[in-house]
Write a protein that holds these residues in place. Structure first.
Motif, PDB file in Angstrom:
ATOM      1  N   PRO A  51      -0.839  -4.837  -7.109  1.00 55.70           N
ATOM      2  CA  PRO A  51      -1.469  -4.226  -5.938  1.00 55.70           C
ATOM      3  C   PRO A  51      -0.493  -3.946  -4.800  1.00 55.70           C
ATOM      4  CG  PRO A  51      -2.101  -6.532  -6.112  1.00 55.70           C
ATOM      5  CD  PRO A  51      -1.310  -6.193  -7.342  1.00 55.70           C
ATOM      6  N   LYS A  52       0.683  -4.565  -4.840  1.00 57.96           N
ATOM      7  CA  LYS A  52       1.677  -4.340  -3.783  1.00 57.96           C
ATOM      8  C   LYS A  52       2.663  -3.230  -4.136  1.00 57.96           C
ATOM      9  CE  LYS A  52       1.332  -8.926  -1.897  1.00 57.96           C
ATOM     10  NZ  LYS A  52       1.271  -9.142  -0.515  1.00 57.96           N
ATOM     11  N   ALA A  53       2.538  -2.672  -5.333  1.00 55.63           N
ATOM     12  CA  ALA A  53       3.445  -1.604  -5.755  1.00 55.63           C
ATOM     13  C   ALA A  53       3.193  -0.374  -4.896  1.00 55.63           C
ATOM     14  CB  ALA A  53       3.221  -1.268  -7.227  1.00 55.63           C
ATOM     15  N   PRO A  54       4.265   0.284  -4.433  1.00 55.03           N
ATOM     16  CA  PRO A  54       4.067   1.513  -3.654  1.00 55.03           C
ATOM     17  C   PRO A  54       3.411   2.586  -4.526  1.00 55.03           C
ATOM     18  CG  PRO A  54       6.398   1.204  -4.185  1.00 55.03           C
ATOM     19  CD  PRO A  54       5.671  -0.027  -4.648  1.00 55.03           C
ATOM     20  N   ASN A  70       0.360  -4.835   9.659  1.00 57.96           N
ATOM     21  CA  ASN A  70       1.097  -5.800   8.865  1.00 57.96           C
ATOM     22  C   ASN A  70       0.593  -5.748   7.422  1.00 57.96           C
ATOM     23  OD1 ASN A  70       2.056  -8.181   7.645  1.00 57.96           O
ATOM     24  ND2 ASN A  70       2.021  -9.288   9.594  1.00 57.96           N
ATOM     25  N   SER A  71       1.510  -5.575   6.475  1.00 56.88           N
ATOM     26  CA  SER A  71       1.096  -5.448   5.072  1.00 56.88           C
ATOM     27  C   SER A  71       0.534  -6.751   4.501  1.00 56.88           C
ATOM     28  CB  SER A  71       2.254  -4.947   4.212  1.00 56.88           C
ATOM     29  OG  SER A  71       3.327  -5.870   4.255  1.00 56.88           O
ATOM     30  N   GLU A  72       0.599  -7.845   5.248  1.00 61.36           N
ATOM     31  CA  GLU A  72      -0.016  -9.092   4.802  1.00 61.36           C
ATOM     32  C   GLU A  72      -1.532  -9.058   4.973  1.00 61.36           C
ATOM     33  OE1 GLU A  72       1.795 -12.608   6.453  1.00 61.36           O
ATOM     34  OE2 GLU A  72       3.786 -11.716   6.306  1.00 61.36           O
ATOM     35  N   VAL A 103      -6.189  -4.317   5.854  1.00 56.52           N
ATOM     36  CA  VAL A 103      -6.651  -3.087   6.517  1.00 56.52           C
ATOM     37  C   VAL A 103      -5.561  -2.028   6.625  1.00 56.52           C
ATOM     38  CG1 VAL A 103      -8.582  -4.158   7.728  1.00 56.52           C
ATOM     39  CG2 VAL A 103      -6.338  -4.070   8.843  1.00 56.52           C
ATOM     40  N   GLU A 104      -4.318  -2.449   6.596  1.00 55.25           N
ATOM     41  CA  GLU A 104      -3.218  -1.486   6.632  1.00 55.25           C
ATOM     42  C   GLU A 104      -3.305  -0.561   5.422  1.00 55.25           C
ATOM     43  OE1 GLU A 104       0.678  -0.374   4.917  1.00 55.25           O
ATOM     44  OE2 GLU A 104      -0.456  -2.149   4.304  1.00 55.25           O
ATOM     45  N   LYS A 105      -3.517  -1.121   4.252  1.00 57.37           N
ATOM     46  CA  LYS A 105      -3.629  -0.321   3.026  1.00 57.37           C
ATOM     47  C   LYS A 105      -4.960   0.430   2.978  1.00 57.37           C
ATOM     48  CE  LYS A 105      -3.096  -0.431  -1.992  1.00 57.37           C
ATOM     49  NZ  LYS A 105      -3.998   0.668  -2.169  1.00 57.37           N
ATOM     50  N   LEU A 106      -6.019  -0.189   3.454  1.00 52.40           N
ATOM     51  CA  LEU A 106      -7.317   0.491   3.469  1.00 52.40           C
ATOM     52  C   LEU A 106      -7.253   1.761   4.305  1.00 52.40           C
ATOM     53  CD1 LEU A 106      -9.654  -2.612   3.796  1.00 52.40           C
ATOM     54  CD2 LEU A 106      -9.484  -1.072   1.823  1.00 52.40           C
ATOM     55  N   MET A 107      -6.524   1.711   5.410  1.00 52.51           N
ATOM     56  CA  MET A 107      -6.397   2.902   6.254  1.00 52.51           C
ATOM     57  C   MET A 107      -5.673   4.015   5.513  1.00 52.51           C
ATOM     58  SD  MET A 107      -5.044   3.125  10.112  1.00 52.51           S
ATOM     59  CE  MET A 107      -4.949   4.657  10.994  1.00 52.51           C
ATOM     60  N   ARG A 108      -4.620   3.664   4.782  1.00 51.51           N
ATOM     61  CA  ARG A 108      -3.916   4.682   3.996  1.00 51.51           C
ATOM     62  C   ARG A 108      -4.803   5.205   2.869  1.00 51.51           C
ATOM     63  NH1 ARG A 108       0.249   2.508   1.294  1.00 51.51           N
ATOM     64  NH2 ARG A 108      -0.137   0.376   1.948  1.00 51.51           N
ATOM     65  N   ASP A 109      -5.533   4.302   2.213  1.00 57.49           N
ATOM     66  CA  ASP A 109      -6.396   4.696   1.102  1.00 57.49           C
ATOM     67  C   ASP A 109      -7.558   5.572   1.550  1.00 57.49           C
ATOM     68  OD1 ASP A 109      -4.774   3.211  -0.556  1.00 57.49           O
ATOM     69  OD2 ASP A 109      -6.190   1.546  -0.786  1.00 57.49           O
ATOM     70  N   ALA A 110      -8.049   5.375   2.762  1.00 56.04           N
ATOM     71  CA  ALA A 110      -9.205   6.127   3.251  1.00 56.04           C
ATOM     72  C   ALA A 110      -8.914   7.627   3.329  1.00 56.04           C
ATOM     73  CB  ALA A 110      -9.649   5.602   4.617  1.00 56.04           C
ATOM     74  N   LYS A 111      -7.697   7.979   3.611  1.00 52.70           N
ATOM     75  CA  LYS A 111      -7.360   9.392   3.825  1.00 52.70           C
ATOM     76  C   LYS A 111      -7.652  10.264   2.606  1.00 52.70           C
ATOM     77  CE  LYS A 111      -6.017  12.739   6.303  1.00 52.70           C
ATOM     78  NZ  LYS A 111      -6.924  13.204   7.346  1.00 52.70           N
ATOM     79  N   ILE A 112      -7.500   9.714   1.405  1.00 46.77           N
ATOM     80  CA  ILE A 112      -7.693  10.524   0.203  1.00 46.77           C
ATOM     81  C   ILE A 112      -9.100  11.097   0.122  1.00 46.77           C
ATOM     82  CG2 ILE A 112      -8.364   8.656  -1.373  1.00 46.77           C
ATOM     83  CD1 ILE A 112      -6.071  11.631  -2.211  1.00 46.77           C
ATOM     84  N   TYR A 113     -10.076  10.396   0.688  1.00 43.02           N
ATOM     85  CA  TYR A 113     -11.458  10.874   0.617  1.00 43.02           C
ATOM     86  C   TYR A 113     -11.680  12.143   1.434  1.00 43.02           C
ATOM     87  CZ  TYR A 113     -12.207   6.540  -1.771  1.00 43.02           C
ATOM     88  OH  TYR A 113     -12.115   5.513  -2.673  1.00 43.02           O
TER      89      TYR A 113
END
Length: 181
Positions: free
Chosen positions: A16-19, A140-142, A145-155
């Protein structure tokens, strides 16, 4: 005869941490291939992401304290959480109505476009609000929500951008209006 091809982006790295550039692989598949079942998404995935944003933000807001109280008790944060819940439930109802129409043999283009457009924008707002509630930790990647924000854009981009959904909605509205005049 033209063969219909699909571009499929699949997660091939389970870490899950893989770019993203190392986690996903693109494939071209033919519609006629065994095991390929084309389908359209409604807005359920975007609503699910928004729900996760709300869950994470709520949990964090109960743990993080300022002025001796959890930040969830501050009106600004409480209202952000409430607005996220309103958006999520509205998005959930929209995609459920779209699915209900399909289940009942009713053409659902109008409602499906509304559901996708609304849920995509709402998921992005929920992700942004979750990052805001997390404050500096939101980047902070720990924290998730940091990843959720990036993931949200695809929608807002895939299977027809929100602008395309608005175009579909407006054209159907105009067509309906012409039929009643």
């Amino acid at each position: 005869m033209q063969h219909i091809k699909y571009f499929v982006l699949a997660r091939t790295n389970p870490d899950p941490k893989a770019p993203a550039s190392k986690a996903f692989t693109g494939f071209i598949v033919e519609q006629e291939w065994e095991g390929v079942t084309p389908g359209r998404k409604v807005a359920a995935a975007a609503v699910g992401l928004a729900q996760r944003c709300l869950d994470e933000a709520t949990r964090y807001s109960l743990e993080r304290k300022t002025f001796g109280v959890p930040i969830a008790h501050h009106q600004a944060v409480a209202f952000m959480l409430a607005d996220m819940a309103v958006g999520i439930e509205t998005g959930r109802l929209a995609w459920m109505k779209s699915a209900w129409q399909i289940d009942n043999g009713i053409k659902n283009t109008f409602v499906a476009s509304i559901a996708k457009c609304y849920a995509a924008d709402m998921a992005n707002k929920c992700a942004t609000d979750a990052v805001q509630i997390f404050g500096g930790n939101g980047f902070n990647s720990e924290y998730p929500v940091e990843k959720l924000m990036r993931d949200a854009k695809i929608y807002q981009i895939y299977e027809g951008t929100t602008q395309i959904q608005r175009l579909i909605i407006s054209r159907l509205l105009i067509d309906r209006a012409k039929q009643t005049v």
